[in-house]
Design a protein around this motif. Structure first.
Motif, PDB file in Angstrom:
ATOM      1  N   ALA A   1       0.844  -1.193   0.000  1.00 57.43           N
ATOM      2  CA  ALA A   1       0.000   0.000   0.000  1.00 57.43           C
ATOM      3  C   ALA A   1       0.877   1.239   0.000  1.00 57.43           C
ATOM      4  O   ALA A   1       2.041   1.183   0.401  1.00 57.43           O
ATOM      5  CB  ALA A   1      -0.919   0.003   1.213  1.00 57.43           C
ATOM      6  N   ALA A   2       0.308   2.360  -0.442  1.00 52.15           N
ATOM      7  CA  ALA A   2       1.042   3.626  -0.440  1.00 52.15           C
ATOM      8  C   ALA A   2       0.073   4.781  -0.264  1.00 52.15           C
ATOM      9  O   ALA A   2      -1.138   4.652  -0.503  1.00 52.15           O
ATOM     10  CB  ALA A   2       1.847   3.788  -1.723  1.00 52.15           C
ATOM     11  N   MET A   3       0.641   5.901   0.152  1.00 52.64           N
ATOM     12  CA  MET A   3      -0.165   7.085   0.405  1.00 52.64           C
ATOM     13  C   MET A   3       0.648   8.317   0.022  1.00 52.64           C
ATOM     14  O   MET A   3       1.845   8.379   0.270  1.00 52.64           O
ATOM     15  CB  MET A   3      -0.555   7.124   1.882  1.00 52.64           C
ATOM     16  N   THR A   4      -0.026   9.295  -0.556  1.00 49.06           N
ATOM     17  CA  THR A   4       0.640  10.534  -0.942  1.00 49.06           C
ATOM     18  C   THR A   4       1.019  11.363   0.279  1.00 49.06           C
ATOM     19  O   THR A   4       0.646  11.051   1.401  1.00 49.06           O
ATOM     20  CB  THR A   4      -0.269  11.354  -1.854  1.00 49.06           C
ATOM     21  N   MET A   5       1.785  12.416   0.023  1.00 48.21           N
ATOM     22  CA  MET A   5       2.311  13.247   1.114  1.00 48.21           C
ATOM     23  C   MET A   5       1.208  13.777   2.015  1.00 48.21           C
ATOM     24  O   MET A   5       1.322  13.778   3.239  1.00 48.21           O
ATOM     25  CB  MET A   5       3.115  14.403   0.540  1.00 48.21           C
ATOM     26  N   SER A   6       0.148  14.233   1.398  1.00 51.58           N
ATOM     27  CA  SER A   6      -0.945  14.823   2.181  1.00 51.58           C
ATOM     28  C   SER A   6      -1.902  13.776   2.732  1.00 51.58           C
ATOM     29  O   SER A   6      -2.722  14.085   3.593  1.00 51.58           O
ATOM     30  CB  SER A   6      -1.736  15.791   1.303  1.00 51.58           C
ATOM     31  N   GLY A   7      -1.796  12.568   2.208  1.00 51.60           N
ATOM     32  CA  GLY A   7      -2.736  11.525   2.597  1.00 51.60           C
ATOM     33  C   GLY A   7      -3.997  11.522   1.757  1.00 51.60           C
ATOM     34  O   GLY A   7      -4.929  10.767   2.031  1.00 51.60           O
ATOM     35  N   GLY A   8      -4.021  12.363   0.720  1.00 47.48           N
ATOM     36  CA  GLY A   8      -5.228  12.483  -0.070  1.00 47.48           C
ATOM     37  C   GLY A   8      -5.507  11.321  -1.005  1.00 47.48           C
ATOM     38  O   GLY A   8      -6.652  11.118  -1.421  1.00 47.48           O
ATOM     39  N   ARG A   9      -4.468  10.595  -1.382  1.00 48.25           N
ATOM     40  CA  ARG A   9      -4.649   9.451  -2.275  1.00 48.25           C
ATOM     41  C   ARG A   9      -3.954   8.224  -1.696  1.00 48.25           C
ATOM     42  O   ARG A   9      -2.872   8.329  -1.123  1.00 48.25           O
ATOM     43  CB  ARG A   9      -4.087   9.754  -3.657  1.00 48.25           C
ATOM     44  N   THR A  10      -4.604   7.083  -1.896  1.00 45.48           N
ATOM     45  CA  THR A  10      -4.032   5.823  -1.450  1.00 45.48           C
ATOM     46  C   THR A  10      -4.013   4.815  -2.587  1.00 45.48           C
ATOM     47  O   THR A  10      -4.799   4.924  -3.537  1.00 45.48           O
ATOM     48  CB  THR A  10      -4.835   5.232  -0.274  1.00 45.48           C
ATOM     49  N   TYR A  11      -3.116   3.867  -2.469  1.00 43.46           N
ATOM     50  CA  TYR A  11      -2.940   2.835  -3.483  1.00 43.46           C
ATOM     51  C   TYR A  11      -2.769   1.501  -2.773  1.00 43.46           C
ATOM     52  O   TYR A  11      -2.095   1.442  -1.743  1.00 43.46           O
ATOM     53  CB  TYR A  11      -1.705   3.129  -4.339  1.00 43.46           C
ATOM     54  N   TYR A  12      -3.342   0.451  -3.337  1.00 40.59           N
ATOM     55  CA  TYR A  12      -3.269  -0.854  -2.714  1.00 40.59           C
ATOM     56  C   TYR A  12      -2.960  -1.933  -3.739  1.00 40.59           C
ATOM     57  O   TYR A  12      -3.406  -1.864  -4.887  1.00 40.59           O
ATOM     58  CB  TYR A  12      -4.591  -1.208  -2.025  1.00 40.59           C
ATOM     59  N   ALA A  13      -2.246  -2.948  -3.279  1.00 43.17           N
ATOM     60  CA  ALA A  13      -2.111  -4.152  -4.089  1.00 43.17           C
ATOM     61  C   ALA A  13      -3.452  -4.861  -4.121  1.00 43.17           C
ATOM     62  O   ALA A  13      -4.217  -4.823  -3.144  1.00 43.17           O
ATOM     63  CB  ALA A  13      -1.043  -5.066  -3.479  1.00 43.17           C
ATOM     64  N   ASP A  14      -3.745  -5.523  -5.213  1.00 38.32           N
ATOM     65  CA  ASP A  14      -5.031  -6.219  -5.336  1.00 38.32           C
ATOM     66  C   ASP A  14      -5.217  -7.252  -4.227  1.00 38.32           C
ATOM     67  O   ASP A  14      -6.334  -7.479  -3.773  1.00 38.32           O
ATOM     68  CB  ASP A  14      -5.112  -6.906  -6.703  1.00 38.32           C
ATOM     69  N   SER A  15      -4.131  -7.853  -3.793  1.00 35.03           N
ATOM     70  CA  SER A  15      -4.215  -8.931  -2.804  1.00 35.03           C
ATOM     71  C   SER A  15      -4.673  -8.454  -1.426  1.00 35.03           C
ATOM     72  O   SER A  15      -5.103  -9.265  -0.600  1.00 35.03           O
ATOM     73  CB  SER A  15      -2.866  -9.629  -2.680  1.00 35.03           C
ATOM     74  N   VAL A  16      -4.563  -7.150  -1.167  1.00 26.55           N
ATOM     75  CA  VAL A  16      -4.934  -6.637   0.157  1.00 26.55           C
ATOM     76  C   VAL A  16      -6.094  -5.653   0.104  1.00 26.55           C
ATOM     77  O   VAL A  16      -6.583  -5.217   1.156  1.00 26.55           O
ATOM     78  CB  VAL A  16      -3.732  -5.971   0.854  1.00 26.55           C
ATOM     79  N   LYS A  17      -6.538  -5.315  -1.087  1.00 28.57           N
ATOM     80  CA  LYS A  17      -7.603  -4.324  -1.238  1.00 28.57           C
ATOM     81  C   LYS A  17      -8.854  -4.799  -0.524  1.00 28.57           C
ATOM     82  O   LYS A  17      -9.265  -5.951  -0.642  1.00 28.57           O
ATOM     83  CB  LYS A  17      -7.876  -4.116  -2.728  1.00 28.57           C
ATOM     84  N   GLY A  18      -9.426  -3.907   0.273  1.00 29.69           N
ATOM     85  CA  GLY A  18     -10.623  -4.243   1.036  1.00 29.69           C
ATOM     86  C   GLY A  18     -10.327  -4.847   2.398  1.00 29.69           C
ATOM     87  O   GLY A  18     -11.236  -4.950   3.234  1.00 29.69           O
TER      88      GLY A  18
END
Length: 125
Positions: free
Chosen positions: A49-66
């Motif tokens: 998973a990852a998150m932008t500097m401000s926390g406004g956007r997040t990203y997830y691997a499909d295996s952990v999404k949800g």
């Protein structure tokens, strides 16, 4: 430069939850986009998973999404990873990492400048 220290790993049964923390020190935490990666024995390090500097956007691997949620508290210089509905295949050493730009893929290891030492997560079946 920023120093990263993970904590919160441990042994949990399948279906359980853990919350990992990554404490940052050094340069201003909010100047870094942050990510979580994991590495199982004998396997390559993978994006979680990852998150932008401000926390406004997040990203997830499909295996952990949800199941997993990344968050950050810039006032406390801390990154979190809430892990729910854990599975045995989530067993790995979990690393937090920092990158000093808010662009790119966020899942590529080469984008990250600083890494913590890792914390072990073991999920029993």
């Amino acid at each position: 430069q920023v120093q990263l220290v993970e904590s919160g790993g441990g042994l949990v049964q399948a279906g359980g939850s853990l919350r990992l923390s990554c404490a940052a020190s050094g340069r201003t935490f909010s100047m870094y986009a942050m990510g979580w990666f994991r590495q199982a024995p004998g396997k390559e390090r993978d994006f979680v998973a990852a998150m932008t500097m401000s926390g406004g956007r997040t990203y997830y691997a499909d295996s952990v999404k949800g199941r997993f949620t990344i968050s950050r508290d810039n006032a406390k210089n801390t990154l979190y990873l809430q892990m729910n509905s854990l599975k045995p295949e989530d067993t790995a050493v979990y690393y937090c990492a920092a990158k000093n730009f808010d662009s790119g893929t966020y899942y590529r290891i080469s984008e990250y400048l600083y890494w913590g030492q890792g914390t072990q997560v073991t999920v029993s079946s």
